[in-house]
Scaffold this motif. Structure first.
Motif, mmCIF file in Angstrom:
data_model
loop_
_atom_site.group_PDB
_atom_site.id
_atom_site.type_symbol
_atom_site.label_atom_id
_atom_site.label_comp_id
_atom_site.label_asym_id
_atom_site.label_seq_id
_atom_site.Cartn_x
_atom_site.Cartn_y
_atom_site.Cartn_z
ATOM 1 N N THR A 132 -18.487 -18.257 8.831
ATOM 2 C CA THR A 132 -17.648 -17.272 9.603
ATOM 3 C C THR A 132 -16.418 -18.149 9.712
ATOM 4 O O THR A 132 -15.335 -17.871 9.565
ATOM 5 C CB THR A 132 -18.118 -16.964 10.952
ATOM 6 O OG1 THR A 132 -19.332 -16.001 10.687
ATOM 7 C CG2 THR A 132 -17.052 -16.058 11.886
ATOM 8 N N VAL A 133 -16.394 -19.555 10.035
ATOM 9 C CA VAL A 133 -15.101 -20.107 10.340
ATOM 10 C C VAL A 133 -14.606 -20.591 8.864
ATOM 11 O O VAL A 133 -13.342 -20.265 8.693
ATOM 12 C CB VAL A 133 -15.738 -21.702 10.774
ATOM 13 C CG1 VAL A 133 -14.544 -22.523 10.623
ATOM 14 C CG2 VAL A 133 -16.231 -21.638 12.066
ATOM 15 N N LEU A 134 -15.159 -20.786 7.832
ATOM 16 C CA LEU A 134 -14.667 -20.970 6.532
ATOM 17 C C LEU A 134 -14.155 -19.595 5.811
ATOM 18 O O LEU A 134 -13.505 -19.561 5.057
ATOM 19 C CB LEU A 134 -15.821 -21.347 5.448
ATOM 20 C CG LEU A 134 -16.159 -22.864 5.779
ATOM 21 C CD1 LEU A 134 -17.283 -23.197 4.899
ATOM 22 C CD2 LEU A 134 -14.875 -23.884 5.451
ATOM 23 N N SER A 188 -5.143 -26.492 0.324
ATOM 24 C CA SER A 188 -6.241 -27.694 0.247
ATOM 25 C C SER A 188 -7.352 -26.992 -0.392
ATOM 26 O O SER A 188 -8.042 -25.807 -0.194
ATOM 27 C CB SER A 188 -6.789 -28.006 1.495
ATOM 28 O OG SER A 188 -8.042 -28.961 1.418
ATOM 29 N N PRO A 189 -8.093 -27.914 -1.465
ATOM 30 C CA PRO A 189 -9.371 -26.987 -1.998
ATOM 31 C C PRO A 189 -10.564 -27.291 -1.285
ATOM 32 O O PRO A 189 -11.632 -26.753 -1.741
ATOM 33 C CB PRO A 189 -9.355 -28.142 -3.365
ATOM 34 C CG PRO A 189 -8.883 -29.378 -2.951
ATOM 35 C CD PRO A 189 -7.700 -29.091 -1.976
ATOM 36 N N TRP A 190 -10.575 -28.030 -0.442
ATOM 37 C CA TRP A 190 -11.697 -28.253 0.478
ATOM 38 C C TRP A 190 -12.571 -26.803 1.091
ATOM 39 O O TRP A 190 -13.735 -26.757 1.075
ATOM 40 C CB TRP A 190 -11.763 -29.445 1.429
ATOM 41 C CG TRP A 190 -11.591 -30.599 0.942
ATOM 42 C CD1 TRP A 190 -10.349 -31.119 0.631
ATOM 43 C CD2 TRP A 190 -12.379 -31.326 0.014
ATOM 44 N NE1 TRP A 190 -10.398 -32.209 -0.026
ATOM 45 C CE2 TRP A 190 -11.849 -32.627 -0.647
ATOM 46 C CE3 TRP A 190 -13.908 -31.120 -0.256
ATOM 47 C CZ2 TRP A 190 -12.456 -33.279 -1.474
ATOM 48 C CZ3 TRP A 190 -14.400 -31.966 -0.978
ATOM 49 C CH2 TRP A 190 -13.633 -33.267 -1.378
ATOM 50 N N PRO A 191 -11.775 -25.983 1.532
ATOM 51 C CA PRO A 191 -12.383 -25.055 2.189
ATOM 52 C C PRO A 191 -13.387 -24.089 1.249
ATOM 53 O O PRO A 191 -14.346 -23.536 1.344
ATOM 54 C CB PRO A 191 -11.585 -24.237 3.087
ATOM 55 C CG PRO A 191 -10.399 -25.326 3.335
ATOM 56 C CD PRO A 191 -10.337 -25.892 2.382
ATOM 57 N N SER A 192 -12.663 -23.911 -0.061
ATOM 58 C CA SER A 192 -13.245 -23.152 -1.074
ATOM 59 C C SER A 192 -14.369 -24.062 -1.670
ATOM 60 O O SER A 192 -15.301 -23.319 -1.946
ATOM 61 C CB SER A 192 -12.032 -23.104 -2.348
ATOM 62 O OG SER A 192 -12.404 -22.547 -3.363
ATOM 63 N N ARG A 193 -14.232 -25.237 -1.639
ATOM 64 C CA ARG A 193 -15.590 -25.973 -2.199
ATOM 65 C C ARG A 193 -16.736 -25.979 -1.166
ATOM 66 O O ARG A 193 -17.797 -25.838 -1.665
ATOM 67 C CB ARG A 193 -14.956 -27.515 -2.566
ATOM 68 C CG ARG A 193 -14.029 -27.716 -3.706
ATOM 69 C CD ARG A 193 -13.595 -28.844 -3.788
ATOM 70 N NE ARG A 193 -12.643 -29.253 -4.901
ATOM 71 C CZ ARG A 193 -11.733 -30.057 -5.179
ATOM 72 N NH1 ARG A 193 -12.293 -31.142 -4.370
ATOM 73 N NH2 ARG A 193 -11.384 -30.275 -6.144
ATOM 74 N N LEU A 196 -13.616 -17.059 -6.501
ATOM 75 C CA LEU A 196 -13.241 -17.926 -7.415
ATOM 76 C C LEU A 196 -12.932 -17.843 -8.796
ATOM 77 O O LEU A 196 -12.352 -18.727 -9.616
ATOM 78 C CB LEU A 196 -14.553 -19.202 -7.246
ATOM 79 C CG LEU A 196 -14.656 -19.908 -5.969
ATOM 80 C CD1 LEU A 196 -15.973 -20.594 -6.030
ATOM 81 C CD2 LEU A 196 -13.313 -20.802 -5.822
ATOM 82 N N ALA A 197 -13.673 -16.766 -9.317
ATOM 83 C CA ALA A 197 -13.461 -16.205 -10.794
ATOM 84 C C ALA A 197 -12.213 -15.816 -10.883
ATOM 85 O O ALA A 197 -11.605 -15.749 -12.088
ATOM 86 C CB ALA A 197 -14.679 -15.563 -11.284
ATOM 87 N N LEU A 198 -11.573 -15.016 -9.931
ATOM 88 C CA LEU A 198 -10.108 -14.246 -10.152
ATOM 89 C C LEU A 198 -8.913 -15.467 -10.342
ATOM 90 O O LEU A 198 -9.222 -16.504 -9.669
ATOM 91 C CB LEU A 198 -10.180 -13.464 -9.099
ATOM 92 C CG LEU A 198 -11.149 -12.296 -9.243
ATOM 93 C CD1 LEU A 198 -11.197 -11.347 -7.872
ATOM 94 C CD2 LEU A 198 -11.019 -11.252 -10.224
ATOM 95 N N PRO A 199 -8.014 -15.029 -10.785
ATOM 96 C CA PRO A 199 -7.065 -15.988 -10.898
ATOM 97 C C PRO A 199 -6.381 -16.027 -9.511
ATOM 98 O O PRO A 199 -6.514 -15.377 -8.564
ATOM 99 C CB PRO A 199 -5.977 -15.076 -11.868
ATOM 100 C CG PRO A 199 -6.273 -13.747 -11.775
ATOM 101 C CD PRO A 199 -8.024 -13.806 -11.494
ATOM 102 N N PRO A 200 -5.519 -17.509 -9.184
ATOM 103 C CA PRO A 200 -5.112 -17.356 -8.044
ATOM 104 C C PRO A 200 -4.074 -16.403 -7.532
ATOM 105 O O PRO A 200 -3.533 -15.609 -8.710
ATOM 106 C CB PRO A 200 -4.263 -18.789 -8.128
ATOM 107 C CG PRO A 200 -4.623 -19.142 -9.310
ATOM 108 C CD PRO A 200 -5.591 -18.199 -10.345
ATOM 109 N N LEU A 201 -3.847 -16.135 -6.566
ATOM 110 C CA LEU A 201 -2.892 -15.226 -5.949
ATOM 111 C C LEU A 201 -1.390 -15.660 -6.385
ATOM 112 O O LEU A 201 -0.418 -15.008 -6.288
ATOM 113 C CB LEU A 201 -2.971 -14.755 -4.337
ATOM 114 C CG LEU A 201 -4.156 -14.225 -3.870
ATOM 115 C CD1 LEU A 201 -4.273 -14.182 -2.304
ATOM 116 C CD2 LEU A 201 -4.377 -12.899 -4.514
#
Length: 159
Positions: free
Chosen positions: A87-89, A99-104, A153-158
């Motif tokens: 929920t937080v993430l 930052s890449p950390w929330p996604s990871r 993650l598979a979709l291109p960045p916004l």
């Protein structure tokens, strides 16, 4: 006029992705609610599980089995922690950060979640010989979260 085209192009590219973060938040909150209910039931002896307690569908048998704890920690409490973290993430600031950390962290959490769900399904089907409907809801929500995170993650960045 040329300034409107990039904005319009960007919004067309962003629109298919816009619902994914919100969907992860909604699914995470739903999982949090069900896991909170199962945690409450665990600590109050599960007398109000609202689930049949005979036959193959038997929540009481599943939630009181030896598989209802891992290293002494109730599985329901682990689920509550998982969905609280998800929920937080899944909050908008964690989707917008550079930052890449929330996604990871999201990806790592849902991978661990799905692996754990596979273990729990195995335990229900082959060890306990009973299925808990509430647990099945948690399993389904975890798998849906996994799908949403992987698709995003598979979709291109916004950008």
């Amino acid at each position: 006029m040329s300034g409107a085209a990039p904005t319009q192009q960007r919004s067309q590219q962003a629109s298919p992705l816009g619902w994914l973060p919100w969907a992860t938040l909604v699914v995470s909150i739903a999982g949090l609610a069900v896991a909170a209910y199962l945690t409450y039931e665990h600590f109050t002896a599960g007398t109000t599980l609202a689930c049949p307690n005979t036959g193959v569908v038997n929540c009481a048998k599943v939630t009181s089995s030896q598989y209802s704890k891992l290293a002494g920690i109730p599985v329901a409490l682990l689920g509550l922690g998982f969905f609280a973290a998800m929920t937080v993430l899944s909050l908008p600031p964690f989707w917008r950060t550079a930052s890449p950390w929330p996604s990871r962290a999201r990806l790592a959490a849902v991978i661990v979640g799905v692996v754990f769900v596979c273990y729990l399904i195995w335990a229900e089907l082959f060890q306990i010989n009973a299925i808990c409907l509430w647990c099945t809801v948690v399993h389904a929500l975890t798998i849906i979260l996994f799908g949403l995170v992987v698709i995003r993650l598979a979709l291109p960045p916004l950008d």
